[in-house]
Design a protein around this motif. Sequence first.
Motif, mmCIF file in Angstrom:
data_model
loop_
_atom_site.group_PDB
_atom_site.id
_atom_site.type_symbol
_atom_site.label_atom_id
_atom_site.label_comp_id
_atom_site.label_asym_id
_atom_site.label_seq_id
_atom_site.Cartn_x
_atom_site.Cartn_y
_atom_site.Cartn_z
ATOM 1 N N CYS A 93 35.108 15.533 50.835
ATOM 2 C CA CYS A 93 36.567 15.497 50.599
ATOM 3 C C CYS A 93 37.271 16.474 51.523
ATOM 4 O O CYS A 93 38.272 16.128 52.162
ATOM 5 C CB CYS A 93 36.883 15.860 49.149
ATOM 6 N N HIS A 94 36.757 17.687 51.574
ATOM 7 C CA HIS A 94 37.386 18.711 52.413
ATOM 8 C C HIS A 94 37.294 18.354 53.892
ATOM 9 O O HIS A 94 38.260 18.537 54.646
ATOM 10 C CB HIS A 94 36.758 20.082 52.145
ATOM 11 N N GLU A 95 36.159 17.804 54.309
ATOM 12 C CA GLU A 95 35.975 17.422 55.715
ATOM 13 C C GLU A 95 36.930 16.300 56.115
ATOM 14 O O GLU A 95 37.583 16.363 57.161
ATOM 15 C CB GLU A 95 34.531 16.985 55.943
ATOM 16 N N ARG A 98 40.497 17.658 56.240
ATOM 17 C CA ARG A 98 40.703 18.459 57.460
ATOM 18 C C ARG A 98 40.874 17.558 58.677
ATOM 19 O O ARG A 98 41.766 17.764 59.501
ATOM 20 C CB ARG A 98 39.526 19.407 57.684
#
Length: 120
Positions: A93-95, A98
Motif C-alpha cells: 500500500c505504501h509503495e 508513494r
Amino acid sequence: MQSEEFVSAIETLAVSVDAFHRRFDIPQIDMASVDGTLDALRQRLSLLDEEVGEHARALNRGEIEDAVKEAVDVAYIALGTIHRLGTDGLAACHEVARKNDAKSPSAYSKRSATGKVLMD
C-alpha cells in the motif's frame, strides 16, 4: 465531494473489512509458503472476478445504483486481500501510494479513451 468525506468513507470500509476478517477468523496468508500464497491469492482473485462480473452486469443493464454498490464490493474484496497479506500488503500500500504520489502533470498525462494516467 470533499477530500475528508472520501477518506472517511474509505476508512469506514477498511474498518468493516478488518471487523469482518476478525469476526469470521479469516487468517493472514502465510507468505513463507509459495504454494499456499499462490492458492490463497488465486482464491482472492476468484472473489474479485465474481465482484467485477457483478459490476459489469449492472453496468450493462444500465443499473447505475447497483453498479456503484458492486464497484464498492470490488474495493471491499481488494481491501480484504490486502488485509490477508498482512505486513506485506501494508508495505505494498505504501509503495503504490508513494509511486502514484510522485506522478506529476509535467511528466504524465491522462489518456482520453480510458482516463488512465501514463508517462508521456
